[in-house]
Structures are given as structure tokens and as C-alpha cells.
Scaffold this motif. Structure first.
Motif, PDB file in Angstrom:
ATOM      1  N   ASP A  24      10.309 -88.163 -33.485  1.00 42.17           N
ATOM      2  CA  ASP A  24       9.644 -86.881 -33.705  1.00 42.17           C
ATOM      3  C   ASP A  24      10.439 -85.718 -33.122  1.00 42.17           C
ATOM      4  O   ASP A  24      10.178 -84.558 -33.449  1.00 42.17           O
ATOM      5  N   ARG A  25      11.400 -86.021 -32.257  1.00 38.15           N
ATOM      6  CA  ARG A  25      12.212 -84.979 -31.621  1.00 38.15           C
ATOM      7  C   ARG A  25      13.589 -84.821 -32.289  1.00 38.15           C
ATOM      8  O   ARG A  25      14.429 -84.076 -31.790  1.00 38.15           O
TER       9      ARG A  25
ATOM     10  N   HIS B  70      14.188 -77.614 -27.851  1.00 34.49           N
ATOM     11  CA  HIS B  70      14.259 -78.771 -28.739  1.00 34.49           C
ATOM     12  C   HIS B  70      15.195 -79.847 -28.221  1.00 34.49           C
ATOM     13  O   HIS B  70      15.244 -80.942 -28.775  1.00 34.49           O
TER      14      HIS B  70
ATOM     15  N   LYS C 274       7.793 -76.311 -24.290  1.00 34.34           N
ATOM     16  CA  LYS C 274       7.430 -76.387 -25.705  1.00 34.34           C
ATOM     17  C   LYS C 274       8.539 -75.907 -26.624  1.00 34.34           C
ATOM     18  O   LYS C 274       8.785 -76.501 -27.679  1.00 34.34           O
TER      19      LYS C 274
ATOM     20  N   VAL D  42      -0.215 -78.542 -21.914  1.00 32.22           N
ATOM     21  CA  VAL D  42      -0.142 -79.512 -22.993  1.00 32.22           C
ATOM     22  C   VAL D  42       1.328 -79.837 -23.228  1.00 32.22           C
ATOM     23  O   VAL D  42       2.153 -78.944 -23.386  1.00 32.22           O
ATOM     24  N   VAL D  43       1.680 -81.120 -23.203  1.00 30.45           N
ATOM     25  CA  VAL D  43       3.058 -81.521 -23.445  1.00 30.45           C
ATOM     26  C   VAL D  43       3.294 -81.505 -24.947  1.00 30.45           C
ATOM     27  O   VAL D  43       2.842 -82.384 -25.670  1.00 30.45           O
ATOM     28  N   GLU D  44       3.971 -80.497 -25.401  1.00 34.16           N
ATOM     29  CA  GLU D  44       4.171 -80.297 -26.836  1.00 34.16           C
ATOM     30  C   GLU D  44       5.550 -79.691 -27.047  1.00 34.16           C
ATOM     31  O   GLU D  44       5.989 -78.836 -26.286  1.00 34.16           O
ATOM     32  N   THR D  45       6.239 -80.146 -28.069  1.00 38.19           N
ATOM     33  CA  THR D  45       7.534 -79.566 -28.420  1.00 38.19           C
ATOM     34  C   THR D  45       7.469 -79.017 -29.835  1.00 38.19           C
ATOM     35  O   THR D  45       7.116 -79.747 -30.775  1.00 38.19           O
ATOM     36  N   ALA D  46       7.782 -77.747 -29.985  1.00 39.90           N
ATOM     37  CA  ALA D  46       7.822 -77.151 -31.310  1.00 39.90           C
ATOM     38  C   ALA D  46       9.003 -77.712 -32.093  1.00 39.90           C
ATOM     39  O   ALA D  46      10.044 -78.056 -31.529  1.00 39.90           O
ATOM     40  N   LYS D  47       8.854 -77.805 -33.393  1.00 39.81           N
ATOM     41  CA  LYS D  47       9.957 -78.217 -34.246  1.00 39.81           C
ATOM     42  C   LYS D  47      11.082 -77.191 -34.144  1.00 39.81           C
ATOM     43  O   LYS D  47      10.842 -76.006 -33.899  1.00 39.81           O
TER      44      LYS D  47
END
Length: 515
Positions: free
Chosen positions: A115-116, A165, A162, A27-32
């Protein structure tokens, strides 16, 4: 009996294969970015801090720092009230500290995907990958000079990771592209293959200007002048020397409201004293002079208090990593940065090992955890570093990026709400029972514990049947999986075309140079 009941509950629940597939899917997801809910570790007493600050001011006042090959910098210092003799600049006690007051305590670095965006300062921790190695290593090709294709692969891995950042800067040095042109290809890769924040070029002032102009294409000229879209690394030539190349890049970025990490490059015993107190004193003096100068260029220019510090092996002269002394300096520098009300950069996945092995893991774990606990706000080299910074390793990149998840979970602190107290679970199970099937476990098991996406937790028999793969082999497989499933983030075709045109025109305007 209890084991039979547990087996029965698992059988009735069903769907185990589906749940395992869900957990293993990409899953392409980046944590805050991390927001700490844990305290910083403060190793220095108030007395020690006051001694360091007093001695740093004495260095600036009596010994001074050199600003070489930079007449404009000397004029700025002279106008600000410093004593300038030749290229030596001596600052009256308190001058640097007063100038630093206009630097922001935190700032937002904007990404092309809002969002990034990341906040740098305060309780935040932003993680960025390895920076600068001329070599790369992977399990198939071994150690070799880096290419632009290697560079692009690292940017793709960063986009797919993920817990990272930030896309970083020179994740490896693409030696197959001319020195005077490679910054264009590197920036183009960050801008088009990732939608995370990135760093600009600092290897020559004109390349910093190219970085600004490419950002103006990507974000819009007015947006760049009013917002920070790059955080770039400006190293001080320790001891106490500021060269015209790095300062020239800082001048470009500060004038354009772009952030700089002002960072001494310290190998204890070579570029600074062997003692912790002596090194911290020199680090503080150098950082204060560099950040004060950024404010002479433009008041309010965003800056980060940087500290890159290693110890040295007194037998070979090689830098050493993950050592107690380096940890003490990292902790202490964090305290000094907070007293100046500045964001702090230090730590990373540092190691001296030639391979992503046990030495690399020990040294990296020591340094990553010190970075979290010392209050670092921007951690460059958070993944991929090998061989004292000479090598960017694909396998270690994903090994480290996986472990950054543990930092996220540690930084959350300990929850104390009603669910965390778990009194309902304790009442339900009672003496002599187990918690595997209780309602509280069923409601929380997916997020209760951090779990590696890389490391092997299987029983010996299953591990052996699958080939007895060690961590480096598992990491190589994960690299392939991430690259195979990479998805390029959308970019307006007009902007993409304009960036490509800019790079092509710039390259055509000058002959190749490999020096």
C-alpha cells in the motif's frame, strides 16, 4: 440577529468537543503520493532550451568529463565510442542522448507494505525527508552530533507522518556507530521501524552491495532482481567529475535493477558559473554523462535526473537558499528533464537558518513551492533540513511535514464538478445571508479547506492562557506525541531475525573504522 441564529445552530448541533477530539486524535495514515492536476511552470523559452542543450553537448564533446580511479568505467566508455584520454572522457555529440533513451520515463519503487508503493515519474511527486546531516537539533538538547537513537526517532516520525511517502536514507549521520558499519544499522532501522520505501547506502560500493543483500532478505532475491525496491542518491563531484565511490555504488545498483538519482551538487559561483544559463548547461552535461553511464552498466536501469542547486553569499562563501536564482534553475532543470523523458529530483525544505525560525520558514516555503511547480517527481530533503544541511531538526521535521499537506492540496487543482460550482449554496443563502449553516457547507466543511495539524489558530486569549507557545514549542510537543503513539509495523519474525543476524555477522566480520 444573524450572530444569534448562528449561535443557536451551533448549540443545537452539539458534539463540538467530540468533533475537536476527533480532529486532534493521532491516526497512523499515509497519503498517496501526489499526482499533479496543475500545470508545471516553464520558465525557459524554446530558444533558451535549445541553446542549453547545444552547449551541453559541446561540453561533453570538447571539454569532457573525468571518471577518476575507475578503469572499468573508462573501458565501458571506450567500447561505447567515446574518446578516452587518461581519465578524461569526451563523448561524440549525441552519444549520451542516444544511450539515455533506454532509461525508463517512470518506475515503481516497492515498499514492504504494498500500500506504500510509489510511482516516480510522470505527474507524480514523492516526498522523502532530509538526508545526510551529521548534527541534530531539538528544543531540549540543542545542537549536537547525531546518534543511532536519533536516527531511529526520525524513522519513527517518518512512519507516523501522513504527508511523507518515503522513509528516506541517511536522515542523520549516526556518529556513534563506526563509519564502515553504520549503514547496516540505518538500513535495519528503515526496514524494521517503517514500512515505507527507503534508500540504500552509497558511501562505498561494498555498502551498496550490503544494501542489495539486505533487501533480498526483506523482499526475496528474485523479487529484488525483477523490481525496484531502493532509490539511492549518487552525487556528481561538480564540476564534471565522477569519482569511483559514487560510480561504484551506481554500478552495483544499476546491475541489480535498483534506481539511482544522478545529481550534480551545485553551489553557484563555486561548483558552477554564477549565471542561470551557465549552471543549467553544466547540470545538463553532467546528468547526461552520468545517466548514460548507468545505461552502459545495464540498459533499462531506473534513474532520476537530479539537480541540487544553491546560490552563494559572495561575502561569506556560505550557500544561500530560497533565492530567485535557485528557483530559476530548478524550473529550468525540470524542463530539461522532461525533454529527456526522465523523472526529476530537486527542491526540498532548504534553508540556511540555524533555528526553525522565520528565516527557515521563508526559505523553506519558497523552495517547497518551487519544487511542486517545477514538476519534481522525487523530492529529497522535503522535511527536517536546517543550517544549510548540516543539521536535522526534530521540530523542523514535523513543521515541514505538516506543510507538505498544503502541497498535496495545491496539487489537486481546482475542482469544477457540480458540487464545486456550489450553485445550490448560492441559491439557498441569497443576498445578505451567510454560508455557515447552509447545506453545502455542512456537507463539505470537513474537507473544504486544508488545515494544519500543528499551527495555532486560537484567539489571543486562549493562546495566551495555554502559555503563549510559539511554533517551535508546538512542534516539540508534536514530536513527543508522535513518538509516544508510534506503532511499529508488523514484520514477519523470521525475516526480522534474518535481518538482525545479517547485520550482526557483517559487523563482526570487520574492525571498527571511524574514517
Amino acid at each position: 440577529m444573524a450572530e444569534a441564529e448562528a449561535r443557536g445552530r451551533r448549540a443545537r448541533g452539539g458534539g463540538g468537543a467530540a468533533r475537536r477530539a476527533e480532529r486532534s486524535s493521532v491516526v497512523v495514515e499515509t497519503a498517496k503520493y501526489i499526482e499533479r492536476n496543475i500545470p508545471n511552470y516553464e520558465i525557459l523559452s524554446e530558444e533558451a532550451l535549445e541553446i542549453i542543450e547545444h552547449n551541453a553537448e559541446t561540453i561533453l564533446e570538447e571539454i569532457g568529463v573525468n571518471f577518476v580511479n575507475n578503469p572499468a568505467a573508462l573501458d565501458r566508455w571506450r567500447d561505447a565510442g567515446a574518446d578516452v584520454q587518461g581519465e578524461r572522457v569526451r563523448l561524440p555529440r549525441g552519444l549520451a542522448r542516444e544511450l539515455i533513451k533506454t532509461a525508463p520515463s517512470q518506475y515503481t519503487q516497492h515498499a514492504r507494505n504494498p500500500d506504500r508503493n510509489v510511482v516516480i515519474g510522470g505527474k507524480s511527486l514523492v516526498l522523502a525527508p532530509v538526508y545526510g546531516p551529521p548534527f541534530v537539533r531539538d528544543l531540549d538538547g540543542g545542537r549536537r552530533y547525531a546518534t543511532i537513537e536519533d536516527f531511529r526517532k526520525f524513522v519513527k516520525l517518518g512512519q507516523m507522518s501522513k504527508w511523507l511517502h518515503h522513509s528516506g536514507g541517511t536522515v542523520c549521520e549516526p556518529t556513534d556507530v563506526a563509519v564502515n558499519k553504520r549503514h547496516l544499522d540505518m538500513l535495519h532501522a528503515h526496514m524494521t521501524l517503517s514500512d515505507k520505501p527507503f534508500m540504500g547506502s552509497v558511501t562505498e560500493p561494498s555498502r551498496a552491495q550490503d544494501s542489495v543483500e539486505m533487501c533480498e532478505i526483506l523482499f526475496g532475491k528474485e523479487f529484488v532482481q525483477e523490481n525496484t525496491v531502493m532509490t539511492s542518491l549518487v552525487n556528481i563531484n561538480s564540476p564534471m567529475t565522477f569519482d569511483d565511490v559514487m560510480m561504484g555504488a551506481l554500478e552495483v545498483y544499476a546491475a541489480n535493477n535498483q534506481a539511482c538519482i544522478v545529481s550534480p551538487f551545485i553551489v553557484g559561483g563555486a561548483m558552477a558559473p554564477v549565471s542561470v544559463m551557465g549552471t543549467l548547461t553544466q547540470v545538463l552535461a553532467e546528468v547526461m554523462a552520468g545517466i548514460a553511464y548507468s545505461q552502459l552498466v545495464r540498459k533499462g536501469a531506473p534513474v532520476i535526473f537530479g539537480a541540487f542547486v544553491t546560490s552563494i553569499d559572495m561575502n561569506s562563501g556560505a550557500p544561500t537558499f530560497g533565492t530567485p536564482e535557485a528557483a530559476q534553475i530548478t524550473y529550468g532543470a525540470g524542463q530539461l528533464a522532461r525533454r529527456l523523458n526522465l523523472p526529476y529530483r530537486s527542491a526540498g525544505s532548504f534553508c540556511g537558518s540555524k533555528l526553525p525560525d522565520a528565516q527557515a520558514a521563508y526559505e523553506t516555503a519558497n523552495t517547497l513551492n518551487v519544487g511542486l511547480q517545477s514538476g519534481v517527481n522525487f523530492m529529497l530533503h522535503a522535511c527536517g533540513w536546517l543550517e544549510g544541511g548540516l543539521v536535522s531538526s526534530f521540530e523542523k521535521y514535523v513543521m515541514d511535514a505538516d506543510q507538505l499537506g498544503a502541497l498535496h492540496h495545491m496539487a489537486r487543482g481546482v475542482a469544477i464538478d457540480e458540487n464545486a460550482q456550489a450553485m445550490d449554496a448560492i441559491r439557498e443563502v441569497g443576498p445578505g445571508g451567510h454560508y455557515l449553516g447552509c447545506a453545502h457547507t455542512q456537507a463539505n466543511f470537513k474537507n473544504a479547506f486544508w488545515r494544519s495539524d500543528l499551527l495555532d489558530y486560537k484567539p489571543f486569549e486562549a493562546w495566551s492562557e495555554e502559555g503563549g507557545r510559539d511554533t517551535q514549542v508546538l512542534a516539540a510537543a508534536r514530536v513527543r506525541k508522535l513518538l509516544d503513539t508510534y506503532q511499529q509495523p508488523y514484520l514477519d519474525p523470521a525475516i526480522s531475525e534474518a535481518l538482525s543476524d545479517y547485520v550482526a555477522r557483517k559487523k563482526a566480520s570487520m574492525p571498527d573504522s571511524f574514517t
